[in-house]
Write a protein that holds these residues in place. Structure first.
Motif, PDB file in Angstrom:
ATOM      1  N   GLN A 144      43.363  47.008  28.778  1.00 20.72           N
ATOM      2  CA  GLN A 144      42.475  46.234  29.661  1.00 20.72           C
ATOM      3  C   GLN A 144      41.271  46.970  29.994  1.00 20.72           C
ATOM      4  O   GLN A 144      40.299  46.555  30.182  1.00 20.72           O
ATOM      5  N   ALA A 145      41.614  48.399  29.828  1.00 24.65           N
ATOM      6  CA  ALA A 145      40.194  49.197  30.287  1.00 24.65           C
ATOM      7  C   ALA A 145      39.004  48.587  29.181  1.00 24.65           C
ATOM      8  O   ALA A 145      37.797  49.139  29.622  1.00 24.65           O
ATOM      9  N   MET A 146      39.539  48.437  28.041  1.00 24.42           N
ATOM     10  CA  MET A 146      38.319  48.031  27.031  1.00 24.42           C
ATOM     11  C   MET A 146      37.508  46.713  27.392  1.00 24.42           C
ATOM     12  O   MET A 146      36.635  46.512  26.668  1.00 24.42           O
ATOM     13  N   LYS A 147      38.051  45.765  28.259  1.00 25.16           N
ATOM     14  CA  LYS A 147      37.587  44.355  28.309  1.00 25.16           C
ATOM     15  C   LYS A 147      36.289  44.846  29.289  1.00 25.16           C
ATOM     16  O   LYS A 147      36.119  45.664  30.194  1.00 25.16           O
ATOM     17  N   LEU A 148      35.280  43.969  29.229  1.00 26.99           N
ATOM     18  CA  LEU A 148      34.086  43.770  29.627  1.00 26.99           C
ATOM     19  C   LEU A 148      34.464  43.187  31.275  1.00 26.99           C
ATOM     20  O   LEU A 148      33.826  43.672  32.145  1.00 26.99           O
ATOM     21  N   ILE A 149      35.259  42.240  31.184  1.00 29.83           N
ATOM     22  CA  ILE A 149      35.450  41.822  32.706  1.00 29.83           C
ATOM     23  C   ILE A 149      36.903  41.738  32.901  1.00 29.83           C
ATOM     24  O   ILE A 149      37.957  41.525  31.879  1.00 29.83           O
ATOM     25  N   LYS A 158      42.763  35.285  59.335  1.00 26.24           N
ATOM     26  CA  LYS A 158      43.347  35.582  57.971  1.00 26.24           C
ATOM     27  C   LYS A 158      42.197  36.425  57.301  1.00 26.24           C
ATOM     28  O   LYS A 158      41.124  35.786  56.835  1.00 26.24           O
ATOM     29  N   SER A 159      42.557  37.582  57.029  1.00 24.88           N
ATOM     30  CA  SER A 159      41.802  38.369  55.896  1.00 24.88           C
ATOM     31  C   SER A 159      42.272  38.569  54.548  1.00 24.88           C
ATOM     32  O   SER A 159      43.357  38.908  54.591  1.00 24.88           O
ATOM     33  N   ARG A 160      41.514  38.627  53.510  1.00 29.96           N
ATOM     34  CA  ARG A 160      41.708  39.021  52.350  1.00 29.96           C
ATOM     35  C   ARG A 160      41.172  40.223  51.878  1.00 29.96           C
ATOM     36  O   ARG A 160      39.830  40.330  51.796  1.00 29.96           O
ATOM     37  N   PHE A 161      41.801  41.581  51.912  1.00 32.02           N
ATOM     38  CA  PHE A 161      41.191  42.717  51.708  1.00 32.02           C
ATOM     39  C   PHE A 161      41.013  43.048  50.093  1.00 32.02           C
ATOM     40  O   PHE A 161      42.150  43.004  49.246  1.00 32.02           O
ATOM     41  N   HIS A 162      40.148  43.337  49.404  1.00 30.17           N
ATOM     42  CA  HIS A 162      39.806  43.594  48.116  1.00 30.17           C
ATOM     43  C   HIS A 162      40.122  45.058  48.087  1.00 30.17           C
ATOM     44  O   HIS A 162      40.370  45.448  46.711  1.00 30.17           O
ATOM     45  N   PHE A 163      39.941  45.967  48.740  1.00 31.07           N
ATOM     46  CA  PHE A 163      40.027  47.500  48.711  1.00 31.07           C
ATOM     47  C   PHE A 163      40.796  47.807  50.107  1.00 31.07           C
ATOM     48  O   PHE A 163      41.255  47.388  51.127  1.00 31.07           O
ATOM     49  N   SER A 164      41.255  49.022  50.106  1.00 31.61           N
ATOM     50  CA  SER A 164      42.088  49.886  50.952  1.00 31.61           C
ATOM     51  C   SER A 164      41.286  49.415  52.428  1.00 31.61           C
ATOM     52  O   SER A 164      40.320  49.935  52.601  1.00 31.61           O
ATOM     53  N   ASN A 182      46.031  51.737  49.716  1.00 34.62           N
ATOM     54  CA  ASN A 182      46.544  51.736  48.224  1.00 34.62           C
ATOM     55  C   ASN A 182      45.616  52.875  47.643  1.00 34.62           C
ATOM     56  O   ASN A 182      44.343  52.436  47.139  1.00 34.62           O
ATOM     57  N   PRO A 183      46.213  53.955  47.185  1.00 36.14           N
ATOM     58  CA  PRO A 183      45.433  54.987  46.606  1.00 36.14           C
ATOM     59  C   PRO A 183      44.616  54.499  45.337  1.00 36.14           C
ATOM     60  O   PRO A 183      43.720  55.013  44.605  1.00 36.14           O
ATOM     61  N   LYS A 184      45.278  53.300  44.651  1.00 36.18           N
ATOM     62  CA  LYS A 184      44.857  53.013  43.429  1.00 36.18           C
ATOM     63  C   LYS A 184      44.033  51.672  43.562  1.00 36.18           C
ATOM     64  O   LYS A 184      43.572  51.222  42.342  1.00 36.18           O
ATOM     65  N   ASN A 185      43.500  51.660  44.659  1.00 35.83           N
ATOM     66  CA  ASN A 185      42.657  50.624  44.797  1.00 35.83           C
ATOM     67  C   ASN A 185      41.574  51.017  46.214  1.00 35.83           C
ATOM     68  O   ASN A 185      41.983  50.126  47.342  1.00 35.83           O
ATOM     69  N   SER A 186      40.817  51.780  46.147  1.00 35.77           N
ATOM     70  CA  SER A 186      40.273  52.274  47.196  1.00 35.77           C
ATOM     71  C   SER A 186      38.652  52.175  47.315  1.00 35.77           C
ATOM     72  O   SER A 186      38.077  51.764  48.317  1.00 35.77           O
ATOM     73  N   MET A 187      37.969  51.920  46.042  1.00 28.42           N
ATOM     74  CA  MET A 187      36.712  51.323  46.171  1.00 28.42           C
ATOM     75  C   MET A 187      36.205  50.940  44.655  1.00 28.42           C
ATOM     76  O   MET A 187      36.955  51.291  43.671  1.00 28.42           O
ATOM     77  N   ARG A 209      40.314  48.646  40.268  1.00 29.72           N
ATOM     78  CA  ARG A 209      41.703  48.306  40.385  1.00 29.72           C
ATOM     79  C   ARG A 209      42.523  49.157  39.500  1.00 29.72           C
ATOM     80  O   ARG A 209      42.286  49.132  38.128  1.00 29.72           O
ATOM     81  N   LYS A 210      43.467  50.135  39.757  1.00 24.09           N
ATOM     82  CA  LYS A 210      44.175  51.116  38.706  1.00 24.09           C
ATOM     83  C   LYS A 210      45.609  50.627  38.902  1.00 24.09           C
ATOM     84  O   LYS A 210      46.618  51.328  38.195  1.00 24.09           O
ATOM     85  N   ASP A 211      46.255  49.727  39.589  1.00 20.65           N
ATOM     86  CA  ASP A 211      47.616  49.137  39.979  1.00 20.65           C
ATOM     87  C   ASP A 211      48.000  48.059  39.161  1.00 20.65           C
ATOM     88  O   ASP A 211      49.043  47.789  39.269  1.00 20.65           O
TER      89      ASP A 211
END
Length: 341
Positions: free
Chosen positions: A56-61, A98-104, A110-115, A338-340
């Motif tokens: 997944q890390a090799m993908k551009l998107i 109703k909020s949707r959080f993209h990061f912590s 979520n330490p694997k999704n902080s910024m 995102r690393k999770d």
């Protein structure tokens, strides 16, 4: 009864007849077969080889599905609101927010999704009529709020009060500290995207500004094309080559672009070398293409886009009657996002 030891030993050491030559060969063959992989029954049968797929890390998107975002619906009293109005036919959600959080953020840790790069917060907020966020403090953050639907009223400790609608931006340098409130004073729901960006310096003087995106000029600018509405105050020029700076300038090397596409229409964006982008499908659905990779995105889906050593051409095509896109562009970093999954 028990067998006497002497008789038992005699049974154990009873001489056996020697194997014939053919028997020894058969036994040797069986041992050999266990050590070898089975041969194909037919010389024409293909070999099944494991092919290592690109990571997944090799993908551009990298698509961030809406289902992976944290959904927060805090009780109304926490922000100074009355009880939820369950009988109001104009409400589109049972809870006031109703909020949707993209990061912590807030209760979501979520330490694997902080910024992602200097992008620290992206909250997609839906606020019901006559509700909002009471006065609260901010410090050392560049805050950009993009209004999707409805009207957002901002008031702060610097004496500013302003109401803006669809396609507009309210922005604030929190700097050394500021208090502000945000309310939906209308009867219909309000939706906005609030973005926090880490500034290049701490301790800046607080500042507020507003940009009205409801004018005919800016509606046309984002129709079937990308319009840059946020840029770096130190660069003071649009990355598209415009002689005029974007209407909103912040204290960080970040640009923000928006587009509203009609079905079947396309818009392109050039991501410079060693830059990255965070993409949000605000409304509708689309196909996002980078190089040979294409990802389908629907409302609330996001994507991380990382460039390489050369300019990367991004192309977006609306696959619904209309599609609303928000794109944040910034310097390329590593080890975040995102690393999770």
């Amino acid at each position: 009864g028990r067998v006497a030891p002497s008789h038992q030993a005699a049974r154990q050491h009873k001489p056996r007849r020697p194997h014939s030559t053919k028997a020894r060969k058969r036994k040797s063959q069986r041992v050999s077969d266990r050590r070898q992989p089975p041969l194909s029954k037919s010389p024409l049968q293909p070999l099944h080889l494991k092919i290592k797929r690109p990571s997944q890390a090799m993908k551009l998107i990298k698509r961030i599905p809406a289902s992976s975002l944290h959904v927060s619906e805090p009780p109304p009293h926490l922000f100074g609101n009355e009880k939820n109005d369950g009988s109001n036919p104009r409400w589109t959600n049972k809870n006031w927010l109703k909020s949707r959080f993209h990061f912590s953020f807030a209760e979501y840790h979520n330490p694997k999704n902080s910024m992602y790069g200097v992008l620290r917060v992206m909250n997609d907020d839906l606020v019901q009529g006559e509700r909002g966020f009471g006065a609260h403090p901010h410090r050392d953050m560049e805050i950009v709020t993009y209004i999707v639907n409805g009207a957002l009223t901002h008031q702060d400790s610097m004496g500013t009060r302003e109401t803006l609608g669809r396609g507009s931006v309210q922005f604030m340098t929190a700097g050394t500290g500021v208090m502000h409130s945000e309310h939906n004073l209308e009867a219909d729901p309000l939706r906005f995207i609030q973005i926090w960006i880490v500034p290049r310096r701490r301790g800046l003087a607080p500042n507020y500004g507003g940009f009205d995106g409801t004018t005919g000029k800016w509606k046309e600018a984002r129709s079937n094309s990308f319009a840059q509405i946020v840029g770096d105050s130190e660069k003071c020029a649009s990355v598209t080559g415009s002689d005029l700076p974007p209407p909103v300038l912040i204290n960080q090397d970040v640009s923000m672009h928006v587009s509203e596409l009609e079905q079947g229409k396309e818009a392109s964006f050039s991501l410079d070398s060693n830059r990255q982008a965070y993409l949000l499908c605000v409304e509708g659905s689309m196909e996002a293409q980078a190089g040979s990779q294409t990802e389908a995105l629907e409302q609330h889906d996001a994507a991380e886009v990382r460039g390489n050593d050369a300019t990367l051409s991004l192309n977006f095509k609306a696959t619904s009657p209309s599609c609303h896109i928000l794109l944040l562009e910034m310097a390329k970093t590593s080890g975040d996002g995102r690393k999770d999954f």
